[in-house]
Design a protein around this motif. Structure first.
Motif, PDB file in Angstrom:
ATOM      1  N   PHE A  69       0.724  -1.094  -0.022  1.00 21.88           N
ATOM      2  CA  PHE A  69      -0.257  -0.043   0.073  1.00 21.88           C
ATOM      3  C   PHE A  69       0.751   1.333  -0.004  1.00 21.88           C
ATOM      4  O   PHE A  69       0.706   2.145  -0.955  1.00 21.88           O
ATOM      5  N   VAL A  70       1.869   1.345   0.922  1.00 20.09           N
ATOM      6  CA  VAL A  70       2.408   2.585   1.022  1.00 20.09           C
ATOM      7  C   VAL A  70       3.438   2.762   0.014  1.00 20.09           C
ATOM      8  O   VAL A  70       3.821   4.165  -0.382  1.00 20.09           O
ATOM      9  N   THR A  71       3.805   1.781  -0.731  1.00 17.28           N
ATOM     10  CA  THR A  71       4.752   2.072  -2.006  1.00 17.28           C
ATOM     11  C   THR A  71       4.016   2.375  -3.318  1.00 17.28           C
ATOM     12  O   THR A  71       4.650   2.631  -4.162  1.00 17.28           O
ATOM     13  N   LEU A 195       3.424   8.137   7.734  1.00 14.57           N
ATOM     14  CA  LEU A 195       2.367   7.335   8.335  1.00 14.57           C
ATOM     15  C   LEU A 195       2.338   7.683   9.607  1.00 14.57           C
ATOM     16  O   LEU A 195       3.015   8.214  10.224  1.00 14.57           O
ATOM     17  N   ARG A 196       0.887   7.378  10.179  1.00 11.83           N
ATOM     18  CA  ARG A 196       0.614   7.535  11.621  1.00 11.83           C
ATOM     19  C   ARG A 196       1.181   6.566  12.376  1.00 11.83           C
ATOM     20  O   ARG A 196       1.562   7.220  13.690  1.00 11.83           O
ATOM     21  N   PHE A 197       1.972   5.668  11.897  1.00 11.49           N
ATOM     22  CA  PHE A 197       2.569   4.486  12.710  1.00 11.49           C
ATOM     23  C   PHE A 197       3.440   3.623  11.923  1.00 11.49           C
ATOM     24  O   PHE A 197       2.956   3.556  10.616  1.00 11.49           O
ATOM     25  N   SER A 198       4.637   3.418  12.457  1.00  6.66           N
ATOM     26  CA  SER A 198       5.380   2.430  11.647  1.00  6.66           C
ATOM     27  C   SER A 198       4.797   0.964  11.409  1.00  6.66           C
ATOM     28  O   SER A 198       4.204   0.536  11.808  1.00  6.66           O
ATOM     29  N   VAL A 203      11.343  -6.219   5.600  1.00  5.05           N
ATOM     30  CA  VAL A 203      12.483  -6.305   4.927  1.00  5.05           C
ATOM     31  C   VAL A 203      12.731  -5.269   3.987  1.00  5.05           C
ATOM     32  O   VAL A 203      13.299  -5.222   3.022  1.00  5.05           O
ATOM     33  N   CYS A 204      11.766  -4.192   3.909  1.00  9.18           N
ATOM     34  CA  CYS A 204      11.961  -2.881   3.184  1.00  9.18           C
ATOM     35  C   CYS A 204      12.225  -1.719   4.281  1.00  9.18           C
ATOM     36  O   CYS A 204      11.869  -1.952   5.322  1.00  9.18           O
ATOM     37  N   PRO A 205      12.532  -0.581   3.770  1.00 13.25           N
ATOM     38  CA  PRO A 205      12.771   0.431   4.588  1.00 13.25           C
ATOM     39  C   PRO A 205      11.657   0.735   5.682  1.00 13.25           C
ATOM     40  O   PRO A 205      11.920   1.246   7.011  1.00 13.25           O
ATOM     41  N   TYR A 206      10.178   0.631   5.115  1.00 16.09           N
ATOM     42  CA  TYR A 206       9.143   1.073   6.128  1.00 16.09           C
ATOM     43  C   TYR A 206       9.250  -0.160   7.119  1.00 16.09           C
ATOM     44  O   TYR A 206       8.704  -0.126   8.261  1.00 16.09           O
ATOM     45  N   CYS A 207       9.761  -1.107   6.909  1.00 12.50           N
ATOM     46  CA  CYS A 207       9.704  -2.391   8.202  1.00 12.50           C
ATOM     47  C   CYS A 207      10.655  -1.912   9.349  1.00 12.50           C
ATOM     48  O   CYS A 207      10.412  -2.393  10.408  1.00 12.50           O
ATOM     49  N   VAL A 208      11.694  -1.094   9.026  1.00 17.42           N
ATOM     50  CA  VAL A 208      12.504  -0.760   9.895  1.00 17.42           C
ATOM     51  C   VAL A 208      12.235   0.753  10.322  1.00 17.42           C
ATOM     52  O   VAL A 208      13.442   1.237  11.103  1.00 17.42           O
ATOM     53  N   GLY A 209      11.207   1.355  10.164  1.00 16.99           N
ATOM     54  CA  GLY A 209      10.709   2.364  10.817  1.00 16.99           C
ATOM     55  C   GLY A 209      10.697   3.670  10.097  1.00 16.99           C
ATOM     56  O   GLY A 209      10.287   4.769  10.226  1.00 16.99           O
ATOM     57  N   GLU A 210      10.986   3.582   8.715  1.00 19.26           N
ATOM     58  CA  GLU A 210      10.836   4.893   7.740  1.00 19.26           C
ATOM     59  C   GLU A 210       9.329   4.876   7.584  1.00 19.26           C
ATOM     60  O   GLU A 210       8.408   4.015   7.602  1.00 19.26           O
ATOM     61  N   THR A 211       9.088   6.263   7.552  1.00 17.20           N
ATOM     62  CA  THR A 211       7.563   6.797   7.527  1.00 17.20           C
ATOM     63  C   THR A 211       7.328   7.553   6.339  1.00 17.20           C
ATOM     64  O   THR A 211       6.071   8.018   5.989  1.00 17.20           O
ATOM     65  N   GLY A 220      14.739  -1.870  -1.547  1.00 14.79           N
ATOM     66  CA  GLY A 220      14.752  -3.355  -1.096  1.00 14.79           C
ATOM     67  C   GLY A 220      13.492  -3.817  -1.716  1.00 14.79           C
ATOM     68  O   GLY A 220      13.263  -4.013  -2.953  1.00 14.79           O
ATOM     69  N   ASN A 221      12.702  -4.769  -0.891  1.00 20.82           N
ATOM     70  CA  ASN A 221      11.807  -5.524  -1.390  1.00 20.82           C
ATOM     71  C   ASN A 221      10.389  -4.766  -1.544  1.00 20.82           C
ATOM     72  O   ASN A 221       9.508  -4.482  -0.786  1.00 20.82           O
ATOM     73  N   VAL A 222      10.368  -4.018  -3.011  1.00 11.13           N
ATOM     74  CA  VAL A 222       9.203  -3.036  -3.239  1.00 11.13           C
ATOM     75  C   VAL A 222       8.664  -3.737  -4.545  1.00 11.13           C
ATOM     76  O   VAL A 222       9.419  -4.186  -5.603  1.00 11.13           O
ATOM     77  N   LYS A 223       7.286  -3.537  -4.566  1.00  8.92           N
ATOM     78  CA  LYS A 223       6.310  -4.053  -5.738  1.00  8.92           C
ATOM     79  C   LYS A 223       5.667  -2.865  -5.981  1.00  8.92           C
ATOM     80  O   LYS A 223       4.878  -2.221  -5.327  1.00  8.92           O
ATOM     81  N   LYS A 224       5.559  -2.593  -7.513  1.00 12.71           N
ATOM     82  CA  LYS A 224       4.810  -1.454  -7.928  1.00 12.71           C
ATOM     83  C   LYS A 224       3.699  -1.707  -8.660  1.00 12.71           C
ATOM     84  O   LYS A 224       3.990  -2.785  -9.392  1.00 12.71           O
ATOM     85  N   MET A 225       2.697  -0.853  -8.388  1.00 13.00           N
ATOM     86  CA  MET A 225       1.449  -1.639  -9.384  1.00 13.00           C
ATOM     87  C   MET A 225       1.533  -0.717 -10.998  1.00 13.00           C
ATOM     88  O   MET A 225       2.188   0.242 -11.074  1.00 13.00           O
ATOM     89  N   SER A 226       0.820  -1.202 -12.031  1.00 12.61           N
ATOM     90  CA  SER A 226       1.032  -0.923 -13.246  1.00 12.61           C
ATOM     91  C   SER A 226      -0.323   0.078 -13.627  1.00 12.61           C
ATOM     92  O   SER A 226      -1.566  -0.521 -13.354  1.00 12.61           O
ATOM     93  N   PHE A 227      -0.231   1.070 -13.926  1.00 13.19           N
ATOM     94  CA  PHE A 227      -1.177   2.115 -14.510  1.00 13.19           C
ATOM     95  C   PHE A 227      -1.320   2.229 -15.774  1.00 13.19           C
ATOM     96  O   PHE A 227      -2.020   3.089 -16.529  1.00 13.19           O
ATOM     97  N   GLU A 228      -0.468   1.434 -16.829  1.00 15.69           N
ATOM     98  CA  GLU A 228      -0.470   1.873 -18.325  1.00 15.69           C
ATOM     99  C   GLU A 228      -1.730   1.686 -18.908  1.00 15.69           C
ATOM    100  O   GLU A 228      -1.854   2.434 -19.834  1.00 15.69           O
ATOM    101  N   ASP A 229      -2.741   0.937 -18.314  1.00 16.03           N
ATOM    102  CA  ASP A 229      -3.848   0.868 -19.226  1.00 16.03           C
ATOM    103  C   ASP A 229      -4.854   1.432 -18.627  1.00 16.03           C
ATOM    104  O   ASP A 229      -6.402   1.366 -18.622  1.00 16.03           O
ATOM    105  N   ARG A 230      -4.620   2.398 -17.490  1.00 17.17           N
ATOM    106  CA  ARG A 230      -5.448   3.634 -16.887  1.00 17.17           C
ATOM    107  C   ARG A 230      -5.527   4.767 -17.578  1.00 17.17           C
ATOM    108  O   ARG A 230      -4.451   5.302 -18.002  1.00 17.17           O
ATOM    109  N   PRO A 231      -6.555   5.667 -17.510  1.00 18.89           N
ATOM    110  CA  PRO A 231      -6.563   7.030 -18.047  1.00 18.89           C
ATOM    111  C   PRO A 231      -5.694   7.803 -17.389  1.00 18.89           C
ATOM    112  O   PRO A 231      -5.419   7.600 -15.949  1.00 18.89           O
TER     113      PRO A 231
END
Length: 231
Positions: A69-71, A195-198, A203-211, A220-231
């Motif tokens: 969600f956050v990424t 974020l309101r809370f960590s 295994v990604c930066p948000y896991c070790v306290g990044e907000t 690190g372990n980041v997965k992005k969504m595809s918006f290529e077929d969206r307006p």
């Protein structure tokens, strides 16, 4: 555009509450869109489309849905702005009571289910304790005494939140939910917001306290969504 995060454990009725509230908002002339975050699969997008609500789905796969969600929430906001929504609602996967997909300055809603037991509000973490609005569902199935004790425990867990009863089947209480959603602040950008809370440790930066929400902080372990077929 107003952005709202809606979180809750599985089967609390998040989608039903959003659909009923969106119907009220749309009758008022507002354009509503939804981003549905889940893990492996979902059919909720079909339900949203059945009610004429534009929706995009993000599946986290093997990743923690909150980290997913956050990424991706910045890209979701951009999609909503391109689509011209007045209100964009983010619905969490709702896998555990520890989840914390709420952002400082963004209206945060937690959906809880009276059937989970009167002591459940005491067991839920930042998902409930840091929410602005707590929507209580399925109150028609339990006794009046159970409803009152459950609502009392919600207020103990989060005294600052507005507690609203809503029936996701009949729509009773949806106008109250819509009232709070309509009052959400306008959000132009999430760059630099926190974020309101960590997040839970992983295994990604948000896991070790990044907000901080920004691609420059996503490593690190980041997965992005595809918006290529969206307006």
């Amino acid at each position: 555009m107003r952005l709202i995060t809606v979180a809750g454990s599985p089967s609390t009725g998040k989608t039903s509450v959003i659909v009923k509230a969106a119907e009220v908002l749309r009758r008022d002339g507002l354009k509503v869109g939804v981003v549905k975050f889940d893990s492996l699969s979902t059919s909720d997008d079909e339900r949203y489309r059945k009610h004429g609500i534009e929706v995009v789905v993000g599946l986290a796969g093997g990743l923690c849905p909150d980290h997913f969600f956050v990424t991706n929430i910045e890209d979701c906001l951009a999609w909503g702005q391109r689509a011209g929504f007045d209100i964009l609602i983010s619905e969490s996967a709702g896998l555990c009571n520890r989840c914390s997909p709420h952002i400082a300055g963004v209206l945060a809603v937690c959906v809880v289910d009276t059937l989970a037991g009167i002591h459940t509000p005491k067991k839920i973490g930042p998902m409930l304790r840091l929410a602005d609005v707590v929507v209580i569902t399925k109150g028609d199935i339990v006794s009046q005494a159970e409803r009152e004790v459950f609502a009392f425990n919600v207020r103990l867990a989060n005294p600052k939140a507005a507690a609203v009863q809503c029936n996701g089947i009949s729509g009773q209480g949806a106008m109250n939910v819509a009232f709070h959603l309509r009052g959400a602040p306008d959000i132009d950008s999430l760059e630099g917001r926190r974020l309101r809370f960590s997040m839970p440790s992983a295994v990604c930066p948000y896991c070790v306290g990044e907000t901080v929400i920004s691609e420059t902080h996503q490593r690190g372990n980041v997965k992005k969504m595809s918006f290529e077929d969206r307006p």
